[in-house]
Design an enzyme around this catalytic site. Structure first.
Site, short mmCIF file in Angstrom:
data_model
loop_
_atom_site.label_atom_id
_atom_site.label_comp_id
_atom_site.label_asym_id
_atom_site.label_seq_id
_atom_site.Cartn_x
_atom_site.Cartn_y
_atom_site.Cartn_z
N GLU A 87 -40.60 56.79 17.46
CA GLU A 87 -41.74 57.44 17.78
C GLU A 87 -41.35 58.75 18.53
OE1 GLU A 87 -45.97 57.99 17.87
OE2 GLU A 87 -44.80 57.56 16.37
N LEU B 104 -45.14 54.39 14.59
CA LEU B 104 -45.42 53.65 15.71
C LEU B 104 -45.33 52.73 15.23
CD1 LEU B 104 -48.20 54.76 18.16
CD2 LEU B 104 -46.24 52.81 18.36
N ALA B 105 -44.27 51.92 15.64
CA ALA B 105 -44.19 50.47 15.50
C ALA B 105 -42.50 50.15 15.83
CB ALA B 105 -44.50 49.73 14.20
N GLU B 106 -42.47 48.99 17.82
CA GLU B 106 -41.10 49.12 17.91
C GLU B 106 -40.12 47.96 16.84
OE1 GLU B 106 -44.70 49.50 19.76
OE2 GLU B 106 -44.12 51.40 20.89
N PHE C 158 -40.88 54.01 26.44
CA PHE C 158 -41.45 53.64 27.82
C PHE C 158 -41.17 52.06 27.57
CE2 PHE C 158 -44.27 57.37 28.11
CZ PHE C 158 -44.15 57.28 29.49
N ASP C 159 -40.51 51.52 28.46
CA ASP C 159 -39.80 49.50 28.70
C ASP C 159 -40.60 49.01 28.12
OD1 ASP C 159 -41.99 50.50 31.63
OD2 ASP C 159 -40.45 51.61 31.95
N PHE D 103 -43.21 49.30 26.33
CA PHE D 103 -43.38 49.28 24.94
C PHE D 103 -42.84 48.95 24.04
CE2 PHE D 103 -46.09 53.31 25.33
CZ PHE D 103 -47.04 53.25 26.39
N TYR E 211 -41.62 45.41 24.12
CA TYR E 211 -41.36 44.01 24.17
C TYR E 211 -42.18 43.93 22.68
CZ TYR E 211 -41.78 44.52 28.89
OH TYR E 211 -40.88 44.33 30.77
N HIS F 22 -45.88 51.70 31.68
CA HIS F 22 -44.88 52.07 31.63
C HIS F 22 -43.96 52.59 32.54
CE1 HIS F 22 -48.32 54.39 29.22
NE2 HIS F 22 -47.32 55.36 28.65
#
Lengths: 365, 332
Positions: free
Chosen positions: B29, B58-60, B83-84, B86, B88, B129
């Site tokens: 992203e 946008l989809a980890e 970010f960390d 994000f 999960y 964050h």
């Protein structure tokens, strides 16, 4: 194409596509889909007979303690076999734990298919060589792998398709939705095939989704969608052939929902009488996909009594082979535990390997 | 040669990897025209085209799962989690598939991919964050987990990670993105899997990594005033752990303190303490201590100074090593 026209082009048929009624007579509920060539239907029938026998054999092997567990796909043979028949050797198949019969139809060795459930290895066949991903136990996660691999093949200029199998329960998982979205955005040649067999373990479809049909879920992502009678092998094969051709032609992903039913419990460890009415099961037995196709092919003189006997005999021999393979005890090598954790082994694992090797030596010595 | 920041060093590593190997693809992203929220991928799309560095939905989980498929298809994806916390949603893909595919397929399929995760605090970020999530990843067999503490290591480790046949969780300490040094782009290939003695000393070993390396170095300077000669070991590779470098240092100094930002309970430092204790017990003059973040969810920016281990807190811990009772013997 206007947005309205595009949306209409993505919509599934309002009723499941169907060529055969439950009694095997021909019906005209298939829209623009065409009936596959007869030799393809006979081959589908042969593999469905084989698949059903395999399923019965595997279930029996759980009772004998040869398999830890077996999730039966009895009643879903049309979906299972068509999944394999719709693909070429260059295409990738992404099956779940319930799709062993699709792998049989794909031509994989039964002993290699069942190593997972027997407890020898997580995956008994070579996915790189067979182009069959390991049978996936987490739900819907492999749909993303299929989308990524489809995109990779497209970039390489391979005219191959990725084909991902999931059940109705998996459509509630986030990965299913992310996969549809990624595949659509990247126009990846992937077919998502949902076998809606009515239950996610014990949870019925009504509690899984409020959608009129799961096939409608594709439209919101810009994915062409279709629904099909999953117990009509002619329809499933026709729809999947079309979906694969669509993806292969570079026209983007397709979502197909098959309406079918799981005749047996989730696995042999499950008691289905706790959550469903036996009358419902009986109703679906009457819609049996194998008998339906058999009746149709026989009526059309595409299949003789001799053919049926030959296929059944072949299935018996096949089942005997499965029994023989599974009855032989194979002790996996304990030191194989340390292989393939990393491509470059770590010092920590080398130390643990030495520990287990010493333990083995002490026991054997 | 000019000094460059860690973010620029990472950018150089990505560029060089894309240049050297057609299979390397960068996606995630905002990594395209924007260049990432920390500008680590700045200009890569412009210079190498969207084929090589591109934005995704946008989809980890989608990003990581898609990368699994791309790696199965012969590419070497380098994805960003931004970010960390994000990352999960992608945790299932990472633990169930990225870490295990080689093992599940008995070597038939490998996943040479890098998951870049800007991590840890110290930048005044709002909630979600600033997590230090290293223990989740180091607890997962099949993953390599690395974190650079300097711009030079950022370049070397990222190049090594992209070349690695194993999947790598690449943790980038956000608070060090702007730290600068002169970076050499000739790699010696020694960074991967190896800790490094960042500063030699004979009285006590500070074991740190990522964002805490600089703090440990500052502490070592400050300790001089107390008469303590502090050695600093930068782990760089959290998994696998470099026992050799760490134990050699602790055997020399006889005392050790592990420093990290993550919560201490069940944390990565506990593993380090256990390993050091097991392997150096007879050379230790004091228990191996930890200085960690508090066992609380990462606090809001105005309170984060209480969360982060600082020079004073580390010095106080060093002082608890029964300093005057039994001086360490160099070379013991």
């Amino acid at each position: 194409m206007s947005r309205e026209t595009l949306a209409a082009a993505l919509l599934p048929s309002p009723v499941p596509v169907r060529f055969l009624a439950e009694d095997g007579t021909r019906v005209d509920e298939h829209g623009a889909y065409t009936e596959p060539p007869s030799e393809r239907l006979v081959e589908a029938y042969r593999l469905m007979v084989l698949g059903r026998r395999f399923d019965i054999q595997a279930t029996a092997l759980t009772k004998q303690g040869r398999l830890a567990v077996y999730p039966s796909s009895a009643g879903q043979e049309a979906c299972q076999v068509a999944s394999a028949l719709a693909l070429t050797e260059a295409d990738w198949l992404f099956p779940t734990y319930r799709d062993s019969v699709a792998l049989v139809a794909r031509g994989l060795e039964p002993g290699e298919i069942l190593t997972l459930l027997r407890g020898d290895a997580h995956c008994g066949y070579d996915p790189a060589e067979t182009r069959v991903a390991p049978q996936c136990t987490p739900l819907a996660t492999q749909t993303l792998h299929a989308a990524g691999l489809a995109h990779a093949m497209q970039r390489r200029g391979e005219e191959a398709v990725a084909f991902a199998l999931i059940g109705d329960g998996a459509t509630s998982e986030g990965d299913f939705h992310e996969a549809l979205n990624f595949a659509a955005v990247f126009k990846a040649p992937v077919v998502f095939f949902v076998q809606n067999n009515g239950f996610a373990i014990s949870v019925p479809f009504e509690k899984q989704s409020a959608a009129p049909a799961l096939a409608y879920k594709g439209v919101g992502y810009g994915v062409r969608s279709e629904q099909v009678d999953g117990n009509d092998a002619v329809a499933v094969l026709s729809v999947l052939d079309d979906a694969v051709a669509h993806a292969r032609a570079g026209r983007g992903p397709v979502l197909v929902e098959a309406h079918t039913y799981r005749i047996d419990a989730h696995t042999n460890a499950d008691d289905a009488t706790r959550y469903r009415d036996p009358a419902e099961v009986e109703k679906w037995r009457a819609a049996d996909p194998v008998r339906r196709l058999e009746t149709y092919l026989t009526t059309e003189n595409l299949l003789s009594g001799e053919d049926i006997e030959r296929f059944r005999a072949e299935a018996e021999t096949f089942a005997a082979g499965v029994r023989d393979t599974l009855n032989a005890d194979v002790e996996p090598d304990p030191l194989s535990l340390f292989e393939h954790v990393y491509a470059v082994p770590t010092r920590q694992l080398a130390a643990q390997r030495a520990l287990v090797a010493a333990e083995l030596e002490a026991v054997e010595g | 040669m000019t000094e460059i920041s860690m973010a620029q060093a990472l950018n150089a590593a990505l560029r060089d990897a894309v240049k050297d190997d057609d299979r390397v693809l960068i996606f995630g992203e905002d990594v395209g025209p924007l260049g990432g929220v920390f500008r680590v991928t700045d200009g890569i799309t412009a210079d190498f085209g969207e084929e090589r560095c591109f934005d995704t939905p946008l989809a980890e989980s989608g990003i990581v799962g898609f990368a699994v498929g791309m790696a199965m298809g012969g590419f070497r994806p380098v994805v960003e989690m931004q970010f960390d916390a994000f990352a999960y949603p992608a945790f299932e893909q990472i633990t169930s598939h990225v870490a295990k595919l080689r093992n599940r397929t008995r070597g038939a399929l490998s996943l040479p991919m890098v998951i870049r995760i800007p991590y840890a605090g110290g930048i005044g970020g709002v909630e979600h964050h600033c997590d230090s999530s290293e223990a989740y990843y180091t607890h997962t067999p099949g993953l390599r987990v690395v974190t650079p503490g300097t711009p030079q290591d950022a370049y070397d480790l990222l190049r090594d990670s992209i070349d690695s046949p194993d999947p790598v969780i690449f943790l980038e300490p956000k608070c060090r993105y702007w730290s600068k040094e002169t970076v050499s782009f000739t790699r010696d290939g020694a960074a991967m899997d190896r800790a490094v003695v960042r500063r030699e000393g004979k009285d006590v070993t500070l074991i740190a990594y990522g964002p805490m390396v600089a703090t440990a170095m500052e502490t070592a300077e400050a300790a001089k005033a107390e008469g303590w000669d502090v050695e600093v070991v930068d782990l760089r590779s959290l998994s696998p752990f470099d026992d050799e470098t760490v134990t050699a240092s602790v055997r020399r100094t006889g005392r050790a303190v592990v420093v990290h930002e993550a919560a201490g309970f069940g944390g990565y430092g506990a593993e380090v303490v256990a390993r050091v204790t097991e392997q150096c017990f007879h050379q230790l003059h004091a228990p191996v201590l930890r200085v960690t973040g508090l066992d609380i969810p990462y606090p809001p920016p105005k309170l984060e100074r209480h969360q982060l281990p600082d020079v004073d807190r580390i010095l106080d811990t060093v002082a608890r090593l029964q300093w005057n009772d039994e001086p360490a013997v160099a070379g013991a």
